[in-house]
Motif scaffolding. Structure first.
Motif, PDB file in Angstrom:
ATOM      1  N   GLY A  65      -2.544  -9.043   3.596  1.00  0.00           N
ATOM      2  CA  GLY A  65      -1.672  -9.467   3.537  1.00  0.00           C
ATOM      3  C   GLY A  65      -1.243 -10.885   3.641  1.00  0.00           C
ATOM      4  N   LYS A  66       0.277 -11.064   2.662  1.00  0.00           N
ATOM      5  CA  LYS A  66       0.398 -12.057   1.712  1.00  0.00           C
ATOM      6  C   LYS A  66       0.307 -13.198   3.331  1.00  0.00           C
ATOM      7  N   ASP A  67      -0.770 -14.798   3.394  1.00  0.00           N
ATOM      8  CA  ASP A  67      -0.721 -15.406   4.658  1.00  0.00           C
ATOM      9  C   ASP A  67      -1.361 -14.486   5.812  1.00  0.00           C
ATOM     10  N   TRP A  68      -2.107 -13.204   6.059  1.00  0.00           N
ATOM     11  CA  TRP A  68      -1.856 -12.633   7.247  1.00  0.00           C
ATOM     12  C   TRP A  68      -3.244 -13.647   7.777  1.00  0.00           C
ATOM     13  N   GLU A  69      -4.255 -13.414   9.043  1.00  0.00           N
ATOM     14  CA  GLU A  69      -4.954 -14.449   9.976  1.00  0.00           C
ATOM     15  C   GLU A  69      -5.720 -13.093   9.476  1.00  0.00           C
ATOM     16  N   ARG A  74      -3.457   1.885  -3.184  1.00  0.00           N
ATOM     17  CA  ARG A  74      -4.463   2.184  -1.999  1.00  0.00           C
ATOM     18  C   ARG A  74      -5.248   1.083  -2.263  1.00  0.00           C
ATOM     19  N   LYS A  75      -6.499   0.577  -1.437  1.00  0.00           N
ATOM     20  CA  LYS A  75      -6.364  -0.578  -1.062  1.00  0.00           C
ATOM     21  C   LYS A  75      -7.941  -0.553  -2.069  1.00  0.00           C
ATOM     22  N   SER A  76      -8.416   0.108  -2.488  1.00  0.00           N
ATOM     23  CA  SER A  76      -9.169   0.159  -3.895  1.00  0.00           C
ATOM     24  C   SER A  76      -9.094  -0.369  -5.012  1.00  0.00           C
ATOM     25  N   ASP A  77      -7.314  -0.470  -5.212  1.00  0.00           N
ATOM     26  CA  ASP A  77      -6.631  -0.756  -6.406  1.00  0.00           C
ATOM     27  C   ASP A  77      -6.484  -2.433  -6.446  1.00  0.00           C
ATOM     28  N   ILE A 115       0.987  -0.960  -0.112  1.00  0.00           N
ATOM     29  CA  ILE A 115       0.389   0.141  -0.144  1.00  0.00           C
ATOM     30  C   ILE A 115       0.862   1.128   0.003  1.00  0.00           C
ATOM     31  N   GLY A 116       0.445   2.261  -1.085  1.00  0.00           N
ATOM     32  CA  GLY A 116       1.302   3.715  -0.846  1.00  0.00           C
ATOM     33  C   GLY A 116       2.857   3.253  -1.902  1.00  0.00           C
ATOM     34  N   LEU A 134      -2.492  -7.758  -6.009  1.00  0.00           N
ATOM     35  CA  LEU A 134      -2.645  -7.849  -4.510  1.00  0.00           C
ATOM     36  C   LEU A 134      -2.410  -7.046  -3.871  1.00  0.00           C
ATOM     37  N   VAL A 135      -2.828  -5.725  -3.281  1.00  0.00           N
ATOM     38  CA  VAL A 135      -2.501  -4.788  -2.710  1.00  0.00           C
ATOM     39  C   VAL A 135      -2.080  -4.700  -0.899  1.00  0.00           C
ATOM     40  N   GLU A 136      -0.501  -5.124  -0.788  1.00  0.00           N
ATOM     41  CA  GLU A 136      -1.122  -5.485   0.822  1.00  0.00           C
ATOM     42  C   GLU A 136      -0.769  -4.416   2.008  1.00  0.00           C
ATOM     43  N   GLY A 137      -0.610  -4.949   2.742  1.00  0.00           N
ATOM     44  CA  GLY A 137      -0.764  -4.208   4.181  1.00  0.00           C
ATOM     45  C   GLY A 137      -2.582  -3.192   4.513  1.00  0.00           C
ATOM     46  N   THR A 138      -3.232  -4.006   4.002  1.00  0.00           N
ATOM     47  CA  THR A 138      -4.354  -3.474   4.800  1.00  0.00           C
ATOM     48  C   THR A 138      -5.445  -3.930   5.544  1.00  0.00           C
ATOM     49  N   THR A 139      -6.557  -3.370   5.796  1.00  0.00           N
ATOM     50  CA  THR A 139      -6.988  -3.704   7.115  1.00  0.00           C
ATOM     51  C   THR A 139      -8.464  -4.783   5.321  1.00  0.00           C
TER      52      THR A 139
END
Ligand SMILES: *[C@@H]1O[C@H](CO)[C@@H](O)[C@H](O)[C@H]1NC(C)=O
Ligand SMILES: *[C@@H]1O[C@H](CO)[C@@H](O)[C@H](O)[C@H]1NC(C)=O
Ligand SMILES: *[C@@H]1O[C@H](CO)[C@@H](O)[C@H](O)[C@H]1NC(C)=O
Ligand SMILES: *[C@@H]1O[C@H](CO)[C@@H](O)[C@H](O)[C@H]1NC(C)=O
Ligand SMILES: *[C@@H]1O[C@H](CO)[C@@H](O)[C@H](O)[C@H]1NC(C)=O
Ligand SMILES: *[C@@H]1O[C@H](CO)[C@@H](O)[C@H](O)[C@H]1NC(C)=O
Ligand SMILES: *[C@@H]1O[C@H](CO)[C@@H](O)[C@H](O)[C@H]1NC(C)=O
Ligand SMILES: *[C@@H]1O[C@H](CO)[C@@H](O)[C@H](O)[C@H]1NC(C)=O
Ligand SMILES: *[C@@H]1O[C@H](CO)[C@@H](O)[C@H](O)[C@H]1NC(C)=O
Ligand SMILES: *[C@@H]1O[C@H](CO)[C@@H](O)[C@H](O)[C@H]1NC(C)=O
Length: 827
Positions: free
Chosen positions: A534-538, A477-480, A431-432, A502-507
Motif C-alpha cells: 500500500g502507499k507508504d505502508w510500513e 489481484r496482488k499478482s496484477d 485490490i478487488g 501498483l495494486v494496493e491493499g495487499t501483503t
C-alpha cells in the motif's frame, strides 16, 4: 482293426498263397537306390507272361509279355523294369530303381504259361524293406545367442528307416544330463536351464541308424550388443559436394541395424534430405550433393536388439557463399528517429562485409556519420531524414564470396506513429477493484496498439479487456502488480512505453536483490524491499536461514523494524547457508524472496580439511593467512563473545589432549589431562564426552577454557565409565584416547554392606551350629543307648547323615571371603 486284418487275410487267400510261407524272401533296399526282386521262370521255353503284384493292389504293378510294351503302374513308371537276361537273376526278376519309402511291402511274382499244359508257377513272395539313412527334419540354429542365465531349447529331429536315434555332444564329449541340462522327447530336445558359463560351447546333434549317421553343429554363444568401431567425425563441405559419415559397428549376432538422425529426427522423416541421402550396407551415411540447410548434428544409432543402442554424433558443416534470402520491395524509415535498412542474409561461414548500392551508386556507409553497419549486414540510421530515401540493394560476401545481390528495395521515409494518449508512469488500483491503463496511437498507416506485461507473463484473459488501446483489468489481484508495456506499431516504426500498476491493499511483495557479505562466523544480508502492499505502508522483515544439508530453518526478526539489512551471527566458517527474506505488513506475512545461498568464509581463505564439496568456497590467497596461534572468539550482535558451533571441521586440527585421568577427590571426581605438546594450533577450549556403554554423551555442553581439569559431581557407584577429552579450535577438534574408570563402591556403603552380610552369615552359622549341637547331643545320647546292641548299624547311620551334614561347610567358606564376593559383583 479285426476287420482290416480279416480282409487282408482274405486277400492273401484269394491269391492262393499263404503269407506264413517260410520260404518268403526278405530283401532290403536303400532309399533312392535300386534293388532286384528275384523271380525265376521254371519253363523258359514256353511263352509266358510275367505278373508282379503288390499286396492290396488289384492290378499288377508290372506285366510283361514278349513283344509288347510292358505295363507299369503309374507309381512305378520309369522305375520298374525286367532285368537284363544275361544276369545272375531269374528271368522274371524285377529291377526297381530309385526306391521310395512307400515301396516297402509284399510283392508277388507270378509267371503264366500260354501253353495250357503248363500250370502257372507258384507265386514267389518277396518282402521288400526300404531303409533310409537318417536325415534331419528340424535342426537348431547354427548359432544361438544367449545371455548367462537364459534358458534355451535346441531342437533336433531326424527321419530315416530304421528310425534314427539322436545323440548330443558338446565340444566332442557326450552331453551328460544334469540339473541344468536335460535331454527330452527321445533325444530331440536339449534343454539348458539358466545357462552358466560352462554351458557355453559347440553342441552337436547326431542322428544315427543302421544306414548311417548325420550331424548338425549348433554353437551357443554369449550375445554382445553392437559397438561402434568406426564412429563418424566432424566434417566440413562446400555446398554441392558429397559427404560420407562412416558408422561401422561390431556385434554378436551381427545383424546390426543402423539408424541415422539429424538433430534427433530420423533421416527418412526429412523429405528434403532423404532424397539425397542413403545409408550404405556398412552403415555409412552418404549425402550427395550436400545443401546449405543440411548442416547440423548427425547421429548414428546402432543396435542388434541386445542391450542399449550405441550412438555416435558428428557435426556436418556445410559452407556456401553468402546469399540474400529475401528482398522486401519496400522498407519504411521513421522520420527523425532511428531506423534500419535490412539486408536478409544467410551465410556460413559468417559474412565478412556487405556492399550497398543506393540509386545506382555505391553507397559508402563509412562516409555517412549517421549510419552504422550492423553485424548482420543491415544498416542502422541513427537519425533518419529525407536524404535516406532511395532505391537500395545489398550484396553480402563471406570467405566463399557471394551468391549474388538482393533485388532493388525502395526505402521510404515517413513520419512514425505517436502515442495518443500516452499512458501515465504509474497507475494505482485497490485490490478487488478495476483499473484502466490508457494508451493510443496515431499515424499513417494507422498503428496497432497492443499491451503485454514486461515480465512476459500472460494477461489474465478473463479479467482484462482492451478497448481502442485502453487496457482494463477487473477484480485486481496482488499478482496484477507489475510493469506493463504498451506497443504502438505500424510498418514505419514500433514504439514501446512502460507503465507500472501498483495494486494496493495487499501483503508485501517479496524482497529482492538480496546480497550478502560474509565473515567466517557471520554474514551480513541486505535486500531491496518489495512493494509494501500500500502507499507508504510500513513493513518489517523476517529472515529464514539454514545450513545447507540441514532440515530445519531458523528464523530471525529484523530489528529495528523496517531495516533492510541484518547481520546473522554464530555461523560456521566455510559453510553454505540458504536464506529467504519475508516481508510483513498490517495485513500479514508476504511472500518469501527467492532462496539465496551464501558461504561463510573459510578461516584464512583455507579450504577445509574434510570439506563437504562446496563450490562456493574459493580460496582467497591474497587474504592474510589466519593465525591459528591466536584465539579470537567471535562476537554476537550484542558484542559479547561466544563459542561457535562446529558444523563440519575445517582448518588445521589441534593435537589431542593427553594422559586423561579420573580421580576421586573426596565425594567428587576430578577429570584432568595434559594439553597437547604441539602448541602451533592451540585449543580454544576443551570439552568432555563420556559413556558407560553405548553412545557418547556430551558433558552438559561444557566449554572448558583455560583449564585442564574438570570436576564432576556425581557418578554412579560401581559403574564402569569411559571418558575422552576434546581439544577444540574454533573450527576443528581432536579428541584424546578413552580412559576407563570404575567408580569404587564408597567406603561407607562398603562397611554397611559388609556389616549386613556379615551379620546375616553369622546368624545363619549360629543357627546351624546350634542345630548341630542339638543333633550331636541327641546322637551321643542315642549312641550311649545303642552301644550295647550293634556297632555296625550305628556306622551306616552316620555315613547317611554325612550327606545332610555337608551343607555347613561351604557356608563356612563363604563367610571367610565376603569382600571378594562383593568385588566380583561390582564388575
Ligand atoms: C537296373 O536298372 C538300372 C537303370 O536302368 C540299370 O542301370 C541297372 O544295370 C539294372 N540292373 C540290373 C541288374 O539289370
Ligand atoms: C506249386 O505248389 C504245389 C502245392 O504246394 C506243388 O505241389 C507244386 O509242385 C508247386 N509247383 C512248383 C512249380 O513249384
Ligand atoms: C538380431 O538377431 C537376434 C537373434 O537372432 C534378434 O533377437 C534381434 O532382434 C535381431 N536384431 C535386429 C536388429 O534385427
Ligand atoms: C564437432 O563439432 C561440434 C560442433 O561444432 C563440436 O562441438 C565438437 O567438439 C566437434 N567434435 C570434434 C571431435 O571436433
Ligand atoms: C539485424 O540486427 C538488427 C539489430 O540487432 C535487427 O533489428 C534486424 O532485424 C536484423 N536484421 C535482419 C535482417 O535480421
Ligand atoms: C540528413 O542527414 C545527413 C546526415 O546523415 C545530413 O548530412 C543531411 O544534411 C541531412 N539532410 C537534411 C535535409 O536534414
Ligand atoms: C481511453 O481512455 C481515455 C481516458 O479515459 C479516453 O479518453 C479514451 O476515449 C479511451 N479510448 C477509447 C478508445 O475508449
Ligand atoms: C538488482 O540486482 C541486479 C543484478 O543482480 C542489478 O542489475 C540491479 O541494478 C539491482 N537493482 C537495484 C535496484 O539495485
Ligand atoms: C542497514 O540498515 C540501517 C537501518 O536499519 C541503515 O541505517 C544502514 O544504512 C543500513 N546499512 C547498509 C549498508 O545498508
Ligand atoms: C603420560 O602418559 C605416558 C604414557 O601413557 C607416560 O609415558 C607419560 O609419562 C605420562 N606423562 C605424564 C606427565 O604423566
Amino acid at each position: 482293426m479285426g476287420i482290416v486284418t480279416l480282409l487282408v487275410l482274405l486277400g492273401l487267400l484269394s491269391s492262393g498263397v499263404c503269407l506264413q510261407n517260410g520260404d518268403a524272401e526278405h530283401i532290403t533296399a536303400i532309399l533312392g537306390e535300386s534293388v532286384i526282386l528275384n523271380c525265376a521262370v521254371s519253363h523258359p521255353k514256353i511263352p509266358y507272361i510275367i505278373h508282379w503284384k503288390r499286396q492290396h493292389h488289384k492290378i499288377p504293378i508290372y506285366i510283361w509279355y514278349e513283344g509288347y510294351d510292358p505295363h507299369v503302374e503309374d507309381t512305378y513308371k520309369g522305375r520298374a523294369s525286367r532285368v537284363s537276361q544275361d544276369t545272375t537273376y531269374g528271368l522274371a526278376s524285377l529291377n526297381l530303381t530309385n526306391v521310395r519309402e512307400d515301396d516297402q511291402g509284399w510283392y508277388e511274382c507270378k509267371v503264366f504259361y500260354l501253353d495250357r499244359t503248363g500250370s502257372p508257377d507258384n507265386g514267389t513272395w518277396i518282402h521288400l524293406d526300404v531303409h533310409a539313412p537318417p536325415r534331419f527334419t528340424t535342426t537348431p540354429d547354427d548359432v544361438t545367442y544367449v545371455n548367462i542365465g537364459n534358458s534355451i531349447i535346441l531342437n533336433c529331429e531326424a527321419e530315416g528307416t530304421p528310425k534314427p536315434e539322436i545323440f548330443w555332444f558338446r565340444d566332442d564329449e557326450p552331453v551328460v544330463p544334469s540339473d541344468s541340462v536335460g535331454i527330452f522327447n527321445d533325444g530331440t530336445e536339449l534343454r539348458i536351464n539358466k545357462i552358466r558359463d560352462q554351458d557355453i560351447g559347440d553342441y552337436v546333434c547326431v542322428a544315427r541308424n543302421a544306414e548311417g549317421r548325420v550331424h548338425h553343429e549348433a554353437k551357443v554363444v554369449i550375445a554382445g550388443g553392437a559397438v561402434i568401431v568406426t564412429p563418424p567425425q566432424n566434417q566440413t563441405r562446400q555446398e554441392g559436394e558429397k559427404v560420407e559419415f562412416p558408422c561401422e559397428a561390431k556385434a554378436l549376432p551381427g545383424n546390426v541395424t543402423v539408424i541415422w538422425k539429424r538433430e534427433g529426427v530420423a533421416i527418412d522423416k526429412l523429405s528434403w534430405l532423404d532424397i539425397r541421402a542413403i545409408v550404405r550396407k556398412d552403415g555409412a551415411l552418404v549425402i550427395n550433393p550436400t545443401s546449405a540447410d543440411d548442416g547440423g548434428f548427425f547421429t548414428c544409432e546402432v543396435s542388434n536388439g541386445i542391450g542399449t543402442p550405441q550412438r555416435a554424433t558428428a557435426y556436418l558443416n556445410v559452407e556456401y557463399p553468402a546469399r540474400v534470402t529475401y528482398t522486401p520491395t519496400v522498407q519504411y524509415l521513421p522520420f527523425r528517429q532511428q531506423g534500419i535498412i535490412k539486408c536478409f542474409i544467410k551465410s556460413n561461414p559468417p559474412i565478412q562485409f556487405v556492399t550497398w548500392i543506393k540509386d545506382k551508386r555505391l553507397f559508402d556507409a563509412e562516409k555517412e556519420n549517421t549510419v552504422v553497419k550492423l553485424n548482420n549486414g543491415s544498416l542502422l540510421i541513427t537519425k533518419v531524414n529525407q536524404s535516406h530515401q532511395g532505391r537500395y540493394s545489398c550484396t553480402p560476401y563471406n570467405r566463399h564470396t557471394t551468391a549474388g545481390s538482393s533485388g532493388d528495395m525502395e526505402v521510404i521515409v515517413r513520419d512514425p506513429p505517436v502515442f495518443s494518449p500516452r499512458p501515465q508512469l504509474q497507475y494505482h488500483g485497490q485490490i478487488g477493484e478495476e483499473v484502466t491503463l490508457v494508451c493510443g496511437g496515431q499515424g499513417s498507416p494507422t498503428p496497432e496498439v497492443t499491451w503485454k506485461r514486461r515480465d512476459n507473463q500472460n494477461l489474465p484473459r478473463d479479467r482484462t479487456d482492451i478497448v481502442g488501446g485502453n487496457l482494463t483489468i477487473r477484480s485486481l489481484r496482488k499478482s496484477d502488480h507489475a510493469y506493463y508495456e504498451c506497443m504502438v506499431s505500424n510498418e514505419i516504426a514500433t514504439l514501446v512505453t512502460a507503465t507500472q500498476l501498483l495494486v494496493e491493499g495487499t501483503t508485501p511483495h517479496p524482497p529482492y536483490n538480496i546480497t550478502s557479505e560474509t565473515d567466517p562466523f557471520s554474514m551480513k544480508l541486505s535486500w531491496l524491499p518489495g512493494y509494501p502492499g500500500g502507499k507508504d505502508w510500513e513493513q518489517q522483515y523476517t529472515i529464514w536461514y539454514r545450513a545447507l544439508g540441514f532440515r530445519t530453518w531458523s528464523q530471525i526478526d529484523v530489528k529495528p523494524a523496517g531495516s533492510t539489512n541484518i547481520t546473522i551471527h554464530n555461523l560456521s566458517p566455510g559453510h553454505t547457508y540458504e536464506f529467504q527474506v519475508q516481508g510483513k505488513n498490517m495485513l500479514g506475512d508476504g511472500m518469501f524472496s527467492d532462496v539465496v545461498t551464501a558461504t561463510t568464509e573459510a578461516l584464512g581463505g583455507q579450504t577445509s580439511d574434510s570439506p563437504i564439496d562446496n563450490p562456493h568456497v574459493t580460496p582467497t590467497p591474497d587474504k592474510p593467512v589466519y593465525d591459528y596461534s591466536m584465539i579470537v572468539f567471535p562476537t554476537d550482535s550484542s558484542g559479547s563473545t561466544y563459542i561457535p558451533t562446529i558444523l563440519n571441521p575445517t582448518g588445521p586440527k589441534p593435537d589431542p589432549p593427553r594422559n586423561v585421568t579420573v580421580r576421586r577427590v573426596q565425594d567428587e571426581y576430578l577429570i584432568s589431562w595434559i594439553p597437547p605438546t604441539d602448541n602451533s594450533v592451540p585449543p580454544a577450549y576443551y570439552g568432555i564426552e563420556y559413556r558407560t556403554d553405548g553412545t557418547w554423551k556430551k558433558l552438559n555442553d561444557e566449554h572448558i577454557i583455560d583449564a585442564t581439569s574438570y570436576t564432576m559431581k556425581k557418578l554412579k557407584s560401581g559403574k564402569k565409565y569411559y571418558f575422552r577429552v576434546f581439544a577444540n579450535t574454533l573450527t576443528s577438534f581432536a579428541y584424546s584416547e578413552e580412559t576407563m574408570f570404575v567408580v569404587p563402591v564408597q567406603n561407607k556403603e562398603k562397611a554397611i554392606t559388609a556389616a549386613i552380610v556379615g551379620g546375616i552369615l553369622f546368624f545363619i552359622v549360629a543357627i546351624i551350629l546350634s542345630v548341630c549341637t542339638v543333633k550331636i547331643c541327641n546322637k551321643r545320647k542315642r549312641r550311649k543307648q545303642e552301644k550295647a546292641y550293634n556297632m555296625v548299624d550305628c556306622r551306616v547311620t552316620e555315613s547317611r547323615n554325612g550327606g545332610h551334614g555337608s551343607s555347613p561347610v561351604p557356608l563356612k567358606k563363604r563367610k571367610e571371603f565376603p569382600g571378594e564376593a562383593i568385588t566380583t559383583e561390582q564388575i
